[in-house]
Design an enzyme around this catalytic site. Structure first.
Site, PDB file in Angstrom:
ATOM      1  CB  CYS A 188       1.905  -5.891  -2.430  1.00 48.31           C
ATOM      2  SG  CYS A 188       0.313  -5.195  -2.920  1.00 48.31           S
ATOM      3  CB  CYS A 367      -3.722  -3.385   0.603  1.00 48.89           C
ATOM      4  SG  CYS A 367      -3.469  -4.502  -0.761  1.00 48.89           S
TER       5      CYS A 367
END
Ligand code: UQ1
Length: 439
Positions: A188, A367
């Site tokens: 991430c 994301c």
């Protein structure tokens, strides 16, 4: 490939620990890792193959499974730690066999692995889903200062550190608030700046911004890899007076004097001494140590060497990879794993029935870039770092609806569909919405 079964199959008693010495197992599918990739693939496979000798075995040492995308929101005080955790036994598919142990030796030439307690497992097909390892100790001063409740050093990246982050943000009365991104691949990659936005918003609401400068120091050459979203994020930082230093890497923490030492990659001989009131660290990460040791399976950086499109191992055709431990150059996010799981399943099925592997992973990753406690930029893109957006709106903008998806819908999707092998990523919605999109 026929496998002759001569070992003892353990029946899984779901309430009991499953460790035995020198047990020999044989299975059709061995899944290494019970994280997002492993659990999702095990679920897909048991829906089709579920009784010996055609069965699925998962090797995973941990008892707890975390939904890690919530860690940013936990750090921002917007979700509870409890909501990110479930018992491994409750998320692994019931029809899979769980061996609660970790792999120590891969022997891909003879299709077998050994575990830390001496169990030997032979497989027909192996799926490696070991994730990334966090290398906390590579930053001198990090481990001890994270443990010190007064040190004001925190990280959303550890399951044992995430729960302290919001308290430390609340404790900060003067700055600077310094946020870091290391010079390694990370999971991430948006998270190190998302937590900066949440902290910045908190301090602004408490009227503390005049005393707290906010600084984001990233090893990368840009704030984000995809230009469209990078432009939007530079604007967010400019509008909110967040200072961004690129190619700037944390090298040491001096907790006593509350100083972080950074290196500018362009001038590696000059150390930058940065005072902090709060330091949020994204630790260096890399492939798991055990995987790195088996160089016949990895690329030179230690990641499982697989074809970026088929997800099959480059040398061993009965080995596949999914998720953060592989060599595929996508962004390491949960949405990427959702897309990969469909491709991987289809290609394994193709291969088993003697057909060519026709499913192709395009590098899709997304994301949800949380920029505040009710707004989010939903970045979606492919291997070429080209936007690949699902919704018929301009996703470079901050939206409340995207934030609500991140906070409520994606966790629901994860626990109830993805981990049951029933979520293949948003491609289906992209197709439905595509007629509505302006070109
Ligand atoms: C997604 O599929 C997913 O997996 C459950 C996430 O996990 C946290 C995500 O953050 C995102 C963005 C997706 C992609 C899904 C849609 C509907 C865009």
């Amino acid at each position: 490939m026929n496998i002759i079964h001569f070992g003892v199959f353990m029946t899984v008693n779901r309430s009991q620990e499953i460790i035995r010495r020198n047990v020999h197992h044989m299975c059709k599918f061995l899944v290494i890792g019970g994280g997002t990739g492993g659990c999702t693939m095990a679920a897909k496979l048991v829906n089709r193959f579920n009784s010996p000798p055609e069965h699925v075995l998962v090797l995973e040492p941990n008892e707890i499974h975390y939904y890690q995308p919530l860690f940013t929101l936990i750090g921002g005080g917007l979700k509870t730690f409890k909501s990110s955790r479930k018992r491994m036994i409750d998320v692994l598919p019931r029809k899979a066999q769980w061996i609660k142990d970790s792999v120590v030796v891969f022997e891909p030439d003879v299709n077998r692995v050994s575990t830390s307690s001496g169990v030997i497992i032979e497989y027909e097909i192996m799926i490696v889903a070991m994730g990334l390892q966090l290398y906390w100790s590579k930053i001198p001063g990090l481990v001890e200062n994270l443990k010190n409740p007064n040190a004001q050093v925190c990280s959303i990246y550890g399951s044992d550190t995430v729960n302290d982050v919001f308290q430390k943000i609340q404790n900060t009365q003067k700055g600077p608030g310094v946020f870091t991104f290391p010079n390694t691949p990370v999971k991430c990659p948006g998270a190190p700046q998302k937590i900066a936005y949440l902290a910045e918003e908190y301090w602004r609401d408490k009227n503390l911004r005049k005393d707290i400068d906010v600084i984001y120091n990233t090893a990368l050459p840009n704030i984000f890899g995809v230009k469209k979203y990078a432009d939007a994020l530079w604007d967010v930082c400019k509008n909110r007076d967040i200072k961004v230093n690129v190619q700037t890497v944390l090298s040491e923490i001096r907790g006593d004097s509350k100083e972080a030492i950074f290196i500018n990659l362009n001038k590696p001989n000059e150390l930058i001494i940065q005072k902090y009131g709060l330091l949020h660290v994204c630790p260096p990460m890399g492939p798991p140590e055990i995987l790195k040791q088996h160089t016949q399976l990895t690329n030179s950086a230690g990641f499982l060497s697989i074809d970026p499109h088929t997800l099959q191992h480059t040398t061993y055709k009965n080995i596949y990879g999914i998720g953060d431990c592989t060599s595929t150059p996508n962004s390491k996010t949960m949405a990427a794993i959702a897309s990969q799981s469909k491709i991987l399943y289809d290609n394994i099925m193709n291969d088993l029935s003697g057909k060519p592997m026709t499913a192709v992973y395009n590098g899709y990753a997304s994301c949800p870039l949380v920029t505040g406690r009710n707004k989010c930029i939903l970045a979606e893109f492919d291997y070429n770092l080209k936007p690949l957006e699902t919704f018929p709106i301009n996703q470079k903008n901050e939206y409340w609806a995207m934030f609500m998806m991140k906070k409520y819908f994606f966790p629901f999707l994860y626990w109830n569909f993805m981990l049951k092998g029933k979520w293949n990523g948003p491609e289906i919605f992209r197709k439905i919405f595509s007629p509505l999109k302006s070109k």
